[in-house]
Design a protein around this motif. Structure first.
Motif, PDB file in Angstrom:
ATOM      1  N   ALA A 144       0.831  -1.206   0.000  1.00 49.72           N
ATOM      2  CA  ALA A 144       0.000   0.000   0.000  1.00 49.72           C
ATOM      3  C   ALA A 144       0.862   1.251   0.000  1.00 49.72           C
ATOM      4  CB  ALA A 144      -0.929   0.019   1.221  1.00 49.72           C
ATOM      5  N   ILE A 145       0.245   2.330  -0.477  1.00 52.93           N
ATOM      6  CA  ILE A 145       0.799   3.666  -0.331  1.00 52.93           C
ATOM      7  C   ILE A 145      -0.322   4.566   0.169  1.00 52.93           C
ATOM      8  CG2 ILE A 145       0.297   4.285  -2.739  1.00 52.93           C
ATOM      9  CD1 ILE A 145       2.831   6.044  -2.668  1.00 52.93           C
ATOM     10  N   GLY A 146       0.024   5.542   1.016  1.00 51.24           N
ATOM     11  CA  GLY A 146      -1.007   6.424   1.540  1.00 51.24           C
ATOM     12  C   GLY A 146      -0.406   7.523   2.392  1.00 51.24           C
ATOM     13  N   THR A 147      -1.266   8.176   3.164  1.00 52.40           N
ATOM     14  CA  THR A 147      -0.877   9.304   3.992  1.00 52.40           C
ATOM     15  C   THR A 147      -1.165   9.004   5.456  1.00 52.40           C
ATOM     16  OG1 THR A 147      -1.389  10.833   2.186  1.00 52.40           O
ATOM     17  CG2 THR A 147      -1.239  11.775   4.396  1.00 52.40           C
ATOM     18  N   VAL A 148      -0.220   9.345   6.319  1.00 49.80           N
ATOM     19  CA  VAL A 148      -0.406   9.133   7.751  1.00 49.80           C
ATOM     20  C   VAL A 148      -1.484  10.083   8.270  1.00 49.80           C
ATOM     21  CG1 VAL A 148       0.682   9.216  10.032  1.00 49.80           C
ATOM     22  CG2 VAL A 148       1.994   8.394   8.044  1.00 49.80           C
TER      23      VAL A 148
ATOM     24  N   GLY B 271       0.360   6.524  16.932  1.00 54.95           N
ATOM     25  CA  GLY B 271       0.295   6.048  18.303  1.00 54.95           C
ATOM     26  C   GLY B 271       1.274   6.799  19.190  1.00 54.95           C
ATOM     27  N   GLU B 272       1.125   6.642  20.482  1.00 56.47           N
ATOM     28  CA  GLU B 272       1.923   7.423  21.436  1.00 56.47           C
ATOM     29  C   GLU B 272       3.407   7.054  21.436  1.00 56.47           C
ATOM     30  OE1 GLU B 272       0.255   3.802  23.512  1.00 56.47           O
ATOM     31  OE2 GLU B 272      -0.500   5.341  22.127  1.00 56.47           O
ATOM     32  N   GLU B 273       3.771   5.890  20.883  1.00 59.34           N
ATOM     33  CA  GLU B 273       5.178   5.473  20.845  1.00 59.34           C
ATOM     34  C   GLU B 273       5.842   5.712  19.490  1.00 59.34           C
ATOM     35  OE1 GLU B 273       5.794   1.502  22.356  1.00 59.34           O
ATOM     36  OE2 GLU B 273       4.046   1.662  23.676  1.00 59.34           O
ATOM     37  N   VAL B 274       5.114   6.296  18.555  1.00 59.77           N
ATOM     38  CA  VAL B 274       5.647   6.506  17.203  1.00 59.77           C
ATOM     39  C   VAL B 274       6.684   7.623  17.198  1.00 59.77           C
ATOM     40  CG1 VAL B 274       5.056   7.313  14.880  1.00 59.77           C
ATOM     41  CG2 VAL B 274       3.624   5.604  16.016  1.00 59.77           C
ATOM     42  N   THR B 275       7.836   7.356  16.579  1.00 64.82           N
ATOM     43  CA  THR B 275       8.917   8.353  16.503  1.00 64.82           C
ATOM     44  C   THR B 275       9.386   8.615  15.072  1.00 64.82           C
ATOM     45  OG1 THR B 275      10.627   6.653  16.799  1.00 64.82           O
ATOM     46  CG2 THR B 275       9.773   7.713  18.793  1.00 64.82           C
ATOM     47  N   LEU B 276       9.019   7.739  14.140  1.00 60.26           N
ATOM     48  CA  LEU B 276       9.555   7.833  12.785  1.00 60.26           C
ATOM     49  C   LEU B 276       8.703   8.681  11.848  1.00 60.26           C
ATOM     50  CD1 LEU B 276      10.554   4.064  12.323  1.00 60.26           C
ATOM     51  CD2 LEU B 276      12.056   5.965  12.956  1.00 60.26           C
ATOM     52  N   PHE B 277       7.413   8.830  12.165  1.00 59.26           N
ATOM     53  CA  PHE B 277       6.486   9.517  11.259  1.00 59.26           C
ATOM     54  C   PHE B 277       5.601  10.490  12.011  1.00 59.26           C
ATOM     55  CE2 PHE B 277       7.311   5.273   9.485  1.00 59.26           C
ATOM     56  CZ  PHE B 277       7.802   5.620   8.224  1.00 59.26           C
ATOM     57  N   GLN B 278       4.997  11.388  11.249  1.00 55.81           N
ATOM     58  CA  GLN B 278       4.000  12.298  11.803  1.00 55.81           C
ATOM     59  C   GLN B 278       2.854  12.448  10.814  1.00 55.81           C
ATOM     60  OE1 GLN B 278       6.068  15.953  12.507  1.00 55.81           O
ATOM     61  NE2 GLN B 278       6.518  16.340  10.363  1.00 55.81           N
ATOM     62  N   LYS B 279       1.754  13.007  11.273  1.00 56.91           N
ATOM     63  CA  LYS B 279       0.585  13.178  10.430  1.00 56.91           C
ATOM     64  C   LYS B 279       0.949  13.946   9.164  1.00 56.91           C
ATOM     65  CE  LYS B 279      -4.172  14.868  10.334  1.00 56.91           C
ATOM     66  NZ  LYS B 279      -5.282  15.491  11.085  1.00 56.91           N
ATOM     67  N   GLY B 280       0.457  13.459   8.036  1.00 61.25           N
ATOM     68  CA  GLY B 280       0.717  14.097   6.761  1.00 61.25           C
ATOM     69  C   GLY B 280       1.834  13.469   5.953  1.00 61.25           C
ATOM     70  N   ASP B 281       2.653  12.604   6.581  1.00 64.02           N
ATOM     71  CA  ASP B 281       3.734  11.943   5.845  1.00 64.02           C
ATOM     72  C   ASP B 281       3.163  10.980   4.810  1.00 64.02           C
ATOM     73  OD1 ASP B 281       5.797  13.188   7.192  1.00 64.02           O
ATOM     74  OD2 ASP B 281       6.007  11.596   8.699  1.00 64.02           O
ATOM     75  N   ARG B 282       3.807  10.942   3.649  1.00 59.04           N
ATOM     76  CA  ARG B 282       3.443   9.964   2.617  1.00 59.04           C
ATOM     77  C   ARG B 282       4.299   8.720   2.827  1.00 59.04           C
ATOM     78  NH1 ARG B 282      -0.233   9.766  -1.188  1.00 59.04           N
ATOM     79  NH2 ARG B 282       1.217   9.575  -2.934  1.00 59.04           N
ATOM     80  N   VAL B 283       3.645   7.568   2.897  1.00 61.72           N
ATOM     81  CA  VAL B 283       4.356   6.337   3.243  1.00 61.72           C
ATOM     82  C   VAL B 283       3.966   5.198   2.305  1.00 61.72           C
ATOM     83  CG1 VAL B 283       4.567   6.970   5.678  1.00 61.72           C
ATOM     84  CG2 VAL B 283       2.544   5.700   4.918  1.00 61.72           C
ATOM     85  N   PHE B 284       4.825   4.177   2.276  1.00 59.33           N
ATOM     86  CA  PHE B 284       4.473   2.933   1.576  1.00 59.33           C
ATOM     87  C   PHE B 284       5.029   1.757   2.359  1.00 59.33           C
ATOM     88  CE2 PHE B 284       8.713   3.159   0.323  1.00 59.33           C
ATOM     89  CZ  PHE B 284       9.071   2.575  -0.882  1.00 59.33           C
ATOM     90  N   TYR B 285       4.410   0.593   2.195  1.00 57.86           N
ATOM     91  CA  TYR B 285       4.741  -0.546   3.064  1.00 57.86           C
ATOM     92  C   TYR B 285       4.093  -1.813   2.535  1.00 57.86           C
ATOM     93  CZ  TYR B 285       0.069   0.758   4.677  1.00 57.86           C
ATOM     94  OH  TYR B 285      -1.268   1.085   4.719  1.00 57.86           O
ATOM     95  N   ALA B 286       4.541  -2.964   3.074  1.00 50.62           N
ATOM     96  CA  ALA B 286       3.956  -4.258   2.718  1.00 50.62           C
ATOM     97  C   ALA B 286       3.123  -4.848   3.850  1.00 50.62           C
ATOM     98  CB  ALA B 286       5.052  -5.247   2.322  1.00 50.62           C
ATOM     99  N   GLY B 287       3.254  -4.317   5.047  1.00 47.11           N
ATOM    100  CA  GLY B 287       2.386  -4.764   6.129  1.00 47.11           C
ATOM    101  C   GLY B 287       2.830  -6.034   6.824  1.00 47.11           C
ATOM    102  N   ASP B 288       1.885  -6.625   7.537  1.00 43.68           N
ATOM    103  CA  ASP B 288       2.131  -7.727   8.463  1.00 43.68           C
ATOM    104  C   ASP B 288       1.106  -8.812   8.185  1.00 43.68           C
ATOM    105  OD1 ASP B 288       2.162  -9.438  10.679  1.00 43.68           O
ATOM    106  OD2 ASP B 288       2.446  -7.829  12.130  1.00 43.68           O
TER     107      ASP B 288
END
Length: 337
Positions: free
Chosen positions: A69-73, A77-94
């Motif tokens: 998938a590709i999309g926008t954050v 969550g409260e422990e997230v450090t790598l991303f913030q709202k509005g970031d464009r991301v892509f991933y394969a998931g779990d």
């Protein structure tokens, strides 16, 4: 929000093989980010899960699959450090969590990368799962490097598929290997050459085809199709002290002892292992995806997108699954929302 799933494993021709339904938008907690999904791609793992995961009986709730998938954050969550709202991301998931065949998805930040900026959304959506698979196989398992391995030979069984398409590029562009890919139709032969293969051979006569182009044996072999079908050829063609890797699902035991005489190393690759077992190096997938995005943006790698469908619909998902199940798919199939 809209989601598409199934309650029972059915042939893709069945009306209820995929069902559209509404569900609540989930809340991001811990290391999860909530992504507004904008495009997805379909992989062989999708139809394998659809066909086999709910074979015994119909369940009450929908099972949602999809692992690219590709999309926008939208939230973190409260422990997230790598991303913030509005970031464009892509991933394969779990594999152990709900998939991307829905409008919003929760995913652990450690297996997510920043999306490429210089290519189309649908072109980027095609890349995560296959790129992770090929990259982990070559760099994590085989431990290849351009410095020590440039010029060595690699046989890719299944060159025109999703993983094969990016594996050809990674092996050629980042490692400088001599690539022999398998394909049998004019269109797939041309595709493999477009991806960067030095030689393309017919998989139906693999040993003789490889020898006919001047290679008695090869340094490395990767199987992206069917390990049982090609095992004897692999045993014959691999060089002593060579390396063999596979992502396929053998239906019969593999005779690994046949590799002992040549002291050949064998590796399984499943890109879901890190997320399934929450390995200590799980965040490696974040870094790999960032590297893939950079290589795509710089034009060193090209997208493996071949077919784009418009809309997250049951009809489009069924058609994508039909295509992959036929064994005739070239590159990647993407649904753009």
């Amino acid at each position: 929000m809209k989601a598409i799933g199934f309650k029972m494993s059915l042939p893709i021709e069945e009306a209820d093989s995929f069902l559209q339904f509404e569900k609540e938008i989930p809340t991001a907690q811990g290391k999860d980010i909530l992504v507004k999904v904008e495009a997805i791609s379909v992989n062989p793992v999708d139809y394998k899960i659809r066909r086999n995961s709910l074979k015994d009986k119909q369940q009450d709730t929908h099972k949602v699959i999809g692992w690219d998938a590709i999309g926008t954050v939208e939230a973190t969550g409260e422990e997230v450090t790598l991303f913030q709202k509005g970031d464009r991301v892509f991933y394969a998931g779990d594999l152990t969590r709900e998939g991307s065949n829905q409008e919003y998805q929760l995913v652990d930040e450690r297996i997510v990368g920043f999306a490429p900026k210089n290519i189309l959304m649908e072109q980027a959506a095609a890349m995560p799962l296959t790129s992770l698979t090929a990259y982990e196989l070559f760099f994590d398992h085989f431990q290849l490097s351009k410095e020590k391995d440039a010029g060595k030979t690699l046989l890719i069984i299944g060159g025109a598929g999703g993983v094969g398409s990016i594996a050809i590029q990674l092996a050629k562009k980042l490692l400088g290997l001599t690539i022999i890919a398998t394909a049998s139709r004019d269109v797939t032969i041309e595709w493999c050459k477009k991806m960067g293969a030095d030689h393309v051979v017919d998989h139906t006569n693999l040993v003789s085809e490889v020898k006919n182009i001047g290679f008695e044996q090869v340094d490395f072999i990767v199987d992206f199709v069917d390990l049982n079908q090609y095992w004897e050829a692999i045993v014959e063609l691999i060089k002593p002290l060579g390396k063999v890797g596979s992502i396929s699902d053998p239906t019969e035991p593999v005779k690994l002892q046949q590799l002992k005489r040549k002291s050949v190393s064998f590796y399984w690759e499943l890109m879901f292992t890190r997320s399934m077992y929450q390995t200590e190096d799980m965040v490696a997938q974040h870094h790999i995806l960032n590297k893939i995005a950079q290589l795509l943006d710089e034009g060193i790698l090209q997208t493996t997108l071949h077919t784009t469908m418009q809309g997250l619909t049951t009809e489009n998902l069924k058609e994508a699954h039909r295509l992959l199940e036929s064994g005739k798919a070239i590159g990647k199939v993407v649904l753009k929302f």
